[in-house]
Design an enzyme around this catalytic site. Structure first.
Site, PDB file in Angstrom:
ATOM      1  N   LYS A  19       0.834  -1.205   0.000  1.00 54.00           N
ATOM      2  CA  LYS A  19       0.000   0.000   0.000  1.00 54.00           C
ATOM      3  C   LYS A  19       0.867   1.253   0.000  1.00 54.00           C
ATOM      4  CE  LYS A  19      -1.829   1.660   4.049  1.00 54.00           C
ATOM      5  NZ  LYS A  19      -1.557   3.093   4.152  1.00 54.00           N
ATOM      6  N   ASN A  20       1.883   1.267   0.866  1.00 50.00           N
ATOM      7  CA  ASN A  20       2.672   2.487   1.038  1.00 50.00           C
ATOM      8  C   ASN A  20       3.654   2.743  -0.101  1.00 50.00           C
ATOM      9  OD1 ASN A  20       1.282   2.941   3.341  1.00 50.00           O
ATOM     10  ND2 ASN A  20       2.951   2.429   4.749  1.00 50.00           N
ATOM     11  N   CYS A 114      -4.931   8.115   9.575  1.00 46.91           N
ATOM     12  CA  CYS A 114      -5.094   7.362  10.809  1.00 46.91           C
ATOM     13  C   CYS A 114      -5.023   8.278  12.035  1.00 46.91           C
ATOM     14  CB  CYS A 114      -3.982   6.331  10.920  1.00 46.91           C
ATOM     15  SG  CYS A 114      -4.359   4.805  10.083  1.00 46.91           S
ATOM     16  N   ARG A 119       0.178  14.528  13.039  1.00 41.76           N
ATOM     17  CA  ARG A 119       1.023  14.160  11.900  1.00 41.76           C
ATOM     18  C   ARG A 119       1.140  15.339  10.945  1.00 41.76           C
ATOM     19  NH1 ARG A 119      -0.907   8.368   9.860  1.00 41.76           N
ATOM     20  NH2 ARG A 119       1.081   8.447   8.793  1.00 41.76           N
ATOM     21  N   ASP A 302       4.587   0.473  11.856  1.00 38.53           N
ATOM     22  CA  ASP A 302       3.326  -0.099  11.356  1.00 38.53           C
ATOM     23  C   ASP A 302       3.128  -1.550  11.796  1.00 38.53           C
ATOM     24  OD1 ASP A 302       2.669   2.256  10.185  1.00 38.53           O
ATOM     25  OD2 ASP A 302       3.103   1.645   8.132  1.00 38.53           O
ATOM     26  N   ARG A 394      -8.434  -0.619   5.020  1.00 41.32           N
ATOM     27  CA  ARG A 394      -7.595   0.353   4.306  1.00 41.32           C
ATOM     28  C   ARG A 394      -6.223  -0.239   3.994  1.00 41.32           C
ATOM     29  NH1 ARG A 394      -6.315   5.013   7.543  1.00 41.32           N
ATOM     30  NH2 ARG A 394      -5.024   5.341   5.733  1.00 41.32           N
TER      31      ARG A 394
HETATM   32  C1  UD1 Z   1       4.421   6.677   6.254  1.00 41.94           C
HETATM   33  C2  UD1 Z   1       3.503   5.501   6.097  1.00 41.94           C
HETATM   34  C3  UD1 Z   1       2.942   5.085   7.448  1.00 41.94           C
HETATM   35  C4  UD1 Z   1       4.077   4.838   8.448  1.00 41.94           C
HETATM   36  C5  UD1 Z   1       5.037   6.026   8.498  1.00 41.94           C
HETATM   37  C6  UD1 Z   1       6.279   5.768   9.326  1.00 41.94           C
HETATM   38  C7  UD1 Z   1       2.621   5.879   3.869  1.00 41.94           C
HETATM   39  C8  UD1 Z   1       1.466   6.199   3.019  1.00 41.94           C
HETATM   40  N1  UD1 Z   1       2.430   5.849   5.198  1.00 41.94           N
HETATM   41  O1  UD1 Z   1       3.628   7.740   6.770  1.00 41.94           O
HETATM   42  O2  UD1 Z   1       2.190   3.890   7.260  1.00 41.94           O
HETATM   43  O3  UD1 Z   1       3.537   4.632   9.721  1.00 41.94           O
HETATM   44  O4  UD1 Z   1       5.479   6.348   7.154  1.00 41.94           O
HETATM   45  O5  UD1 Z   1       6.960   4.654   8.870  1.00 41.94           O
HETATM   46  O6  UD1 Z   1       3.706   5.610   3.387  1.00 41.94           O
HETATM   47  N2  UD1 Z   1       6.612  14.276  10.722  1.00 41.94           N
HETATM   48  C9  UD1 Z   1       6.683  15.608  11.044  1.00 41.94           C
HETATM   49  N3  UD1 Z   1       6.600  16.509  10.029  1.00 41.94           N
HETATM   50  C10 UD1 Z   1       6.452  16.142   8.713  1.00 41.94           C
HETATM   51  C11 UD1 Z   1       6.374  14.768   8.421  1.00 41.94           C
HETATM   52  C12 UD1 Z   1       6.456  13.858   9.445  1.00 41.94           C
HETATM   53  O7  UD1 Z   1       6.817  15.993  12.199  1.00 41.94           O
HETATM   54  O8  UD1 Z   1       6.383  17.001   7.841  1.00 41.94           O
HETATM   55  C13 UD1 Z   1       6.685  13.286  11.820  1.00 41.94           C
HETATM   56  C14 UD1 Z   1       5.370  12.533  11.983  1.00 41.94           C
HETATM   57  O9  UD1 Z   1       4.477  13.225  12.801  1.00 41.94           O
HETATM   58  C15 UD1 Z   1       5.849  11.237  12.599  1.00 41.94           C
HETATM   59  C16 UD1 Z   1       7.195  11.012  11.924  1.00 41.94           C
HETATM   60  O10 UD1 Z   1       7.615  12.289  11.451  1.00 41.94           O
HETATM   61  O11 UD1 Z   1       6.039  11.370  13.982  1.00 41.94           O
HETATM   62  C17 UD1 Z   1       7.165  10.027  10.776  1.00 41.94           C
HETATM   63  O12 UD1 Z   1       6.241  10.434   9.801  1.00 41.94           O
HETATM   64  P1  UD1 Z   1       6.438  10.040   8.261  1.00 41.94           P
HETATM   65  O13 UD1 Z   1       7.650   9.208   8.098  1.00 41.94           O
HETATM   66  O14 UD1 Z   1       6.336  11.299   7.469  1.00 41.94           O
HETATM   67  O15 UD1 Z   1       5.160   9.167   8.007  1.00 41.94           O
HETATM   68  P2  UD1 Z   1       4.172   9.221   6.777  1.00 41.94           P
HETATM   69  O16 UD1 Z   1       4.946   9.454   5.521  1.00 41.94           O
HETATM   70  O17 UD1 Z   1       3.025  10.079   7.076  1.00 41.94           O
END
Ligand code: UD1
Length: 429
Positions: A19-20, A114, A119, A302, A394
């Site tokens: 999915k990701n 989620c 986030r 995850d 999902r």
């Molecule tokens: C992706 C995955 C999700 C997984 C996560 C971490 C997808 C679609 N989803 O989510 O399933 O749980 O990686 O492996 O690929 N953060 C910030 N600012 C930002 C971006 C992130 O503070 O601009 C923080 C987030 O709040 C979190 C951490 O960084 O604490 C990791 O987030 P991130 O790696 O960006 O996760 P996603 O890409 O949203």
């Protein structure tokens, strides 16, 4: 979903496409002009439906042929994303980078997803700003504009998966070279980089903490494949262990599951890796361990809730922390209802293994918390009913069918037949 627990699960399941990985790859079609991206092994999930609708609303023509999805990007795209779709899924933010570099403008209402804590997308936005974009907030929507994005050096405060993907995509059409430092190293990033390269992008360093992208004037259509879903595969392996059965997952990339295999071995469990398959043979429950979820190649966040379910049945005490989403522990209350001995101590979860779990009525609060409850229900004595299974659908394709093929006794409850997006999944075909 209703689960009659206590039946050992045995057999083989094939992993779905990740999915990701599929979500950013689909978003990468926005980088094209008058050409087509063919994508194999796109999982059939509600999140894909949301992404298809989102891309269709921007002008992408989408066609399914067998297992392959064809995404054709026209010469003109719309740059405004519809709020009703963006609110359904955090990964909607992945259209921002490609749209901005392709159209010079992109508007995105702040996304949903989620319920696992705050986030933000500040790292994505800071990166776009560094590349020369003007970022404003208008009535709860981000508006990014740039006549031309310029390559530059971007250091990410945290190796965010989404920010790395968004910036990598934006950089493919920017002027000059972009350097993304402290980049995420997840296999899904590598998959996206390979896809972009097959479209003509000049990228190197994916899978390491430093990614270089030299911008090109345009990219070309391509045919690509999504990698297997490591989180889905690991969830089925855990189901086998928790029910005292023996599950094999096939058509996977075992190296992507190294962090789980290492932890299972630390628990004293035997794991067999053979070619593209992993099996955990039937054996006694393992012993408790300590674990901290971290960015790849660390243990995946995850899979942290599902591991909590497993460790609630292990011998002795376990301690779990999450270094990615610090408050990702919504599954704990529900597992306690099933008899798990779990308590929070500061930002750690302390689990004392119990000999068995009991069936109960529980609620899936998010995708992976729901998956943990499914595992607990499969292992528990008697019946477990899980509400809000829409969250779990999902991330898991044909969940009931796959578990039934392993010998599970699961039934959908009537309210689960409503897709979680509340919309007709094939509308934009
Ligand atoms: C992706 C995955 C999700 C997984 C996560 C971490 C997808 C679609 N989803 O989510 O399933 O749980 O990686 O492996 O690929 N953060 C910030 N600012 C930002 C971006 C992130 O503070 O601009 C923080 C987030 O709040 C979190 C951490 O960084 O604490 C990791 O987030 P991130 O790696 O960006 O996760 P996603 O890409 O949203």
């Amino acid at each position: 979903m209703s689960i009659a627990g206590g039946h050992p699960l045995s057999g083989t399941v094939r992993a779905q496409g990740a999915k990701n990985a599929a979500l950013p790859i689909m978003a990468a079609s926005l980088l094209l002009s008058d050409s087509t991206l063919g994508v194999r092994r796109v999982p059939q999930l509600d999140d894909m439906t949301v992404m298809r609708k989102l891309l269709a609303s921007l002008g992408i023509k989408i066609e399914s042929r067998g297992e392959e999805l064809y995404l054709t990007s026209p010469s003109e795209l719309s740059w405004e994303t519809p709020e009703r779709l963006v609110r359904l899924m955090r990964a909607s933010s992945l259209v921002l980078g490609p749209l901005l570099s392709r159209c010079g403008k992109a508007k995105l209402p702040l996304p949903g997803g989620c319920a696992i804590g705050s986030r933000p997308i500040d790292l994505h936005l800071k990166g776009f700003a560094k590349m020369g974009a003007d970022i404003t907030l208008e009535h709860g929507a981000v508006v990014a504009t740039a006549k031309e994005l310029r390559g530059c050096r971007i250091y990410l405060d945290f190796p965010s998966v989404g920010a790395t993907e968004n910036l990598m995509m934006a950089a493919t059409l920017a002027r000059g070279e972009t350097l993304i430092e402290n980049a995420a190293r997840e296999p899904e990033i590598t998959n996206l980089a390979e896809v972009l390269r097959s479209m003509g992008a000049d990228i190197r360093g994916e899978g390491t903490g430093t990614i270089h992208v030299k911008g090109k004037r345009e990219l070309q259509g391509s045919r690509v494949e999504v990698i297997p879903d490591r989180i889905e595969a690991c969830t089925y392996l855990l189901a086998g262990i928790m029910t005292g059965g023996s599950v094999t997952v096939c058509d996977i990339i075992p190296e992507h599951m190294d962090a789980l295999v290492a932890k299972l071995e630390e628990m004293g469990l035997e794991v067999l890796v053979e070619g593209k398959s992993v099996t955990v043979p039937s054996q006694k429950r393992g012993r408790g361990i300590s674990l901290k979820a971290l960015p790849y190649p660390g243990f995946p966040t995850d899979l942290q809730p599902q591991m909590t379910a497993l460790l609630s049945l292990a011998d002795g005490t376990s301690v779990i922390q999450d270094g990615v989403f610090e408050s990702r522990f919504l599954h704990i209350n529900e597992l306690q209802k099933m008899g798990a001995d779990i308590r929070m101590q500061g930002n750690a979860v302390v689990i004392t293994g119990v000999p068995f779990l009991n069936g109960a009525d529980v609620v899936a609060t998010d995708l992976r918390a729901g998956a943990a409850l499914v595992l607990a229900g499969l292992a528990a004595k008697e019946e477990t009913r899980i509400l809000n299974m829409g969250h779990v659908h999902r991330g898991y394709e044909n969940l009931e069918e796959k578990f039934r093929s392993l010998g599970a006794q699961v039934k959908m409850l009537p309210d689960e037949f409503i897709p979680s997006s509340g919309e007709n999944p094939s509308e934009e075909d």
